[in-house]
Motif scaffolding. Structure first.
Motif, PDB file in Angstrom:
ATOM      1  N   VAL A  75       0.992  -1.153   0.072  1.00  0.00           N
ATOM      2  CA  VAL A  75      -0.093   0.106   0.167  1.00  0.00           C
ATOM      3  C   VAL A  75       0.969   1.215   0.094  1.00  0.00           C
ATOM      4  N   MET A  76       1.980   1.063   0.913  1.00  0.00           N
ATOM      5  CA  MET A  76       2.835   2.406   0.857  1.00  0.00           C
ATOM      6  C   MET A  76       3.583   2.558  -0.601  1.00  0.00           C
ATOM      7  N   ILE A  77       3.828   1.486  -1.165  1.00  0.00           N
ATOM      8  CA  ILE A  77       4.604   1.393  -2.729  1.00  0.00           C
ATOM      9  C   ILE A  77       3.615   2.153  -3.608  1.00  0.00           C
ATOM     10  N   GLU A  78       2.475   1.619  -3.338  1.00  0.00           N
ATOM     11  CA  GLU A  78       1.652   2.139  -4.565  1.00  0.00           C
ATOM     12  C   GLU A  78       1.146   3.635  -4.007  1.00  0.00           C
ATOM     13  N   GLY A  79       1.069   4.007  -3.000  1.00  0.00           N
ATOM     14  CA  GLY A  79       1.008   5.346  -2.800  1.00  0.00           C
ATOM     15  C   GLY A  79       2.251   6.397  -3.114  1.00  0.00           C
ATOM     16  N   TRP A  80       3.299   5.937  -3.385  1.00  0.00           N
ATOM     17  CA  TRP A  80       4.409   6.468  -3.504  1.00  0.00           C
ATOM     18  C   TRP A  80       4.597   6.483  -4.865  1.00  0.00           C
ATOM     19  N   TRP A  81       4.355   5.205  -5.680  1.00  0.00           N
ATOM     20  CA  TRP A  81       4.807   5.455  -7.075  1.00  0.00           C
ATOM     21  C   TRP A  81       3.414   5.130  -7.833  1.00  0.00           C
ATOM     22  N   GLY A  82       2.358   5.374  -7.433  1.00  0.00           N
ATOM     23  CA  GLY A  82       0.953   5.293  -8.196  1.00  0.00           C
ATOM     24  C   GLY A  82       0.461   3.849  -8.128  1.00  0.00           C
ATOM     25  N   SER A  83      -0.190   3.725  -9.502  1.00  0.00           N
ATOM     26  CA  SER A  83      -0.854   2.379  -9.466  1.00  0.00           C
ATOM     27  C   SER A  83       0.417   1.312  -9.685  1.00  0.00           C
ATOM     28  N   VAL A  84       0.143   0.141  -8.860  1.00  0.00           N
ATOM     29  CA  VAL A  84       1.138  -0.972  -8.986  1.00  0.00           C
ATOM     30  C   VAL A  84       0.204  -2.186  -9.516  1.00  0.00           C
ATOM     31  N   ALA A  85       0.042  -2.383 -10.681  1.00  0.00           N
ATOM     32  CA  ALA A  85      -0.686  -3.502 -11.376  1.00  0.00           C
ATOM     33  C   ALA A  85       0.038  -4.538 -11.242  1.00  0.00           C
ATOM     34  N   TYR A  86       1.064  -4.794 -11.086  1.00  0.00           N
ATOM     35  CA  TYR A  86       1.767  -6.215 -11.332  1.00  0.00           C
ATOM     36  C   TYR A  86       1.682  -6.770  -9.795  1.00  0.00           C
ATOM     37  N   ILE A  87       1.096  -6.596  -8.934  1.00  0.00           N
ATOM     38  CA  ILE A  87       0.761  -7.060  -7.601  1.00  0.00           C
ATOM     39  C   ILE A  87       0.054  -8.086  -7.740  1.00  0.00           C
ATOM     40  N   PRO A  88      -0.091  -9.176  -7.642  1.00  0.00           N
ATOM     41  CA  PRO A  88      -0.935 -10.336  -7.864  1.00  0.00           C
ATOM     42  C   PRO A  88      -2.060 -10.563  -6.480  1.00  0.00           C
ATOM     43  N   TYR A  89      -3.286 -10.720  -6.996  1.00  0.00           N
ATOM     44  CA  TYR A  89      -4.313 -10.432  -6.165  1.00  0.00           C
ATOM     45  C   TYR A  89      -4.313 -11.374  -4.801  1.00  0.00           C
ATOM     46  N   TRP A  90      -3.818 -12.554  -5.225  1.00  0.00           N
ATOM     47  CA  TRP A  90      -3.888 -13.514  -4.192  1.00  0.00           C
ATOM     48  C   TRP A  90      -3.055 -13.335  -3.240  1.00  0.00           C
ATOM     49  N   LEU A  91      -1.615 -12.619  -3.585  1.00  0.00           N
ATOM     50  CA  LEU A  91      -0.809 -12.149  -2.520  1.00  0.00           C
ATOM     51  C   LEU A  91      -1.253 -10.896  -1.570  1.00  0.00           C
ATOM     52  N   ILE A  92      -1.998 -10.151  -2.092  1.00  0.00           N
ATOM     53  CA  ILE A  92      -2.851  -9.175  -1.220  1.00  0.00           C
ATOM     54  C   ILE A  92      -3.703  -9.870  -0.022  1.00  0.00           C
ATOM     55  N   ARG A  93      -4.566 -10.842  -0.917  1.00  0.00           N
ATOM     56  CA  ARG A  93      -5.592 -11.525  -0.042  1.00  0.00           C
ATOM     57  C   ARG A  93      -4.905 -12.327   1.096  1.00  0.00           C
ATOM     58  N   ILE A  94      -4.119 -13.244   0.708  1.00  0.00           N
ATOM     59  CA  ILE A  94      -3.423 -14.200   1.512  1.00  0.00           C
ATOM     60  C   ILE A  94      -2.825 -13.382   2.893  1.00  0.00           C
ATOM     61  N   SER A  95      -2.172 -12.033   2.314  1.00  0.00           N
ATOM     62  CA  SER A  95      -1.425 -11.172   3.642  1.00  0.00           C
ATOM     63  C   SER A  95      -2.233 -10.567   4.421  1.00  0.00           C
ATOM     64  N   GLN A  96      -3.678 -10.380   3.953  1.00  0.00           N
ATOM     65  CA  GLN A  96      -4.594  -9.797   4.994  1.00  0.00           C
ATOM     66  C   GLN A  96      -5.331 -10.773   5.956  1.00  0.00           C
ATOM     67  N   VAL A  97      -4.930 -12.180   5.766  1.00  0.00           N
ATOM     68  CA  VAL A  97      -5.232 -13.092   6.857  1.00  0.00           C
ATOM     69  C   VAL A  97      -4.369 -12.949   8.279  1.00  0.00           C
ATOM     70  N   GLU A  98      -4.798 -12.806   9.371  1.00  0.00           N
ATOM     71  CA  GLU A  98      -4.199 -12.277  10.405  1.00  0.00           C
ATOM     72  C   GLU A  98      -3.519 -13.392  11.174  1.00  0.00           C
ATOM     73  N   VAL A  99      -3.968 -14.691  10.650  1.00  0.00           N
ATOM     74  CA  VAL A  99      -3.452 -15.845  11.174  1.00  0.00           C
ATOM     75  C   VAL A  99      -1.693 -15.782  11.231  1.00  0.00           C
ATOM     76  N   PHE A 100      -1.269 -15.306   9.769  1.00  0.00           N
ATOM     77  CA  PHE A 100       0.124 -15.365   9.635  1.00  0.00           C
ATOM     78  C   PHE A 100       0.954 -14.260  10.800  1.00  0.00           C
ATOM     79  N   GLY A 101       0.442 -13.325  10.989  1.00  0.00           N
ATOM     80  CA  GLY A 101       0.817 -12.354  11.987  1.00  0.00           C
ATOM     81  C   GLY A 101       1.206 -13.029  13.429  1.00  0.00           C
ATOM     82  N   ILE A 102      -0.056 -13.751  13.691  1.00  0.00           N
ATOM     83  CA  ILE A 102      -0.070 -14.527  15.109  1.00  0.00           C
ATOM     84  C   ILE A 102       0.976 -15.784  15.006  1.00  0.00           C
ATOM     85  N   VAL A 103       1.130 -16.326  14.084  1.00  0.00           N
ATOM     86  CA  VAL A 103       2.196 -17.468  13.579  1.00  0.00           C
ATOM     87  C   VAL A 103       3.733 -16.748  13.825  1.00  0.00           C
ATOM     88  N   ALA A 104       3.718 -15.710  13.170  1.00  0.00           N
ATOM     89  CA  ALA A 104       5.196 -14.770  13.287  1.00  0.00           C
ATOM     90  C   ALA A 104       5.328 -14.574  14.586  1.00  0.00           C
TER      91      ALA A 104
END
Length: 126
Positions: A75-104
């Motif tokens: 999100v910060m990169i997109e705010g700095w550089w404009g639209s970042v169209a090459y980011i896969p949608y599945w990567l954004i969706r899986i990173s929003q799952v909070e289980v990974f933060g708990i596991v980390a």
């Protein structure tokens, strides 16, 4: 912990609506699950001895931490550089799952304060 978390989230929502800056909300959602994982890990640590478990840190903690903080960074990169169209949608969706933060958070504490089993003999077990 929950009351503090809700108060901070309400404060950040109010600030985001006033300043139209939502970056702190993305960072807070990732940090919240990470801190919650550290809090949960206090249950699993029986002996507080500093023993680093490298494989747990390298193969569980680092990938889950990268997935956890993927959304705020993107999100910060997109705010700095404009639209970042090459980011896969599945990567954004899986990173929003909070289980990974708990596991980390859990694996960070267990990877630093774990008791490694030491074998006293050289016998192999099948």
């Amino acid at each position: 912990l929950v009351s503090l978390s809700l108060n901070v989230e309400d404060y950040l929502n109010k600030k985001a609506s006033e300043t139209y800056n939502s970056y702190p909300l993305y960072w807070y959602s990732s940090l919240d699950s990470f801190i919650f994982g550290i809090y949960i890990s206090l249950i699993f640590i029986k002996k507080w001895s500093f023993n680093v478990h490298i494989t747990l840190l390298c193969f569980v903690f680092i990938p889950s931490l990268l997935i956890t903080f993927c959304t705020p960074i993107l999100v910060m990169i997109e705010g700095w550089w404009g639209s970042v169209a090459y980011i896969p949608y599945w990567l954004i969706r899986i990173s929003q799952v909070e289980v990974f933060g708990i596991v980390a958070g859990v694996t960070l504490m267990l990877g630093i304060f774990t008791n490694q089993l030491q074998r006293t003999d050289n016998r192999t077990y099948f």
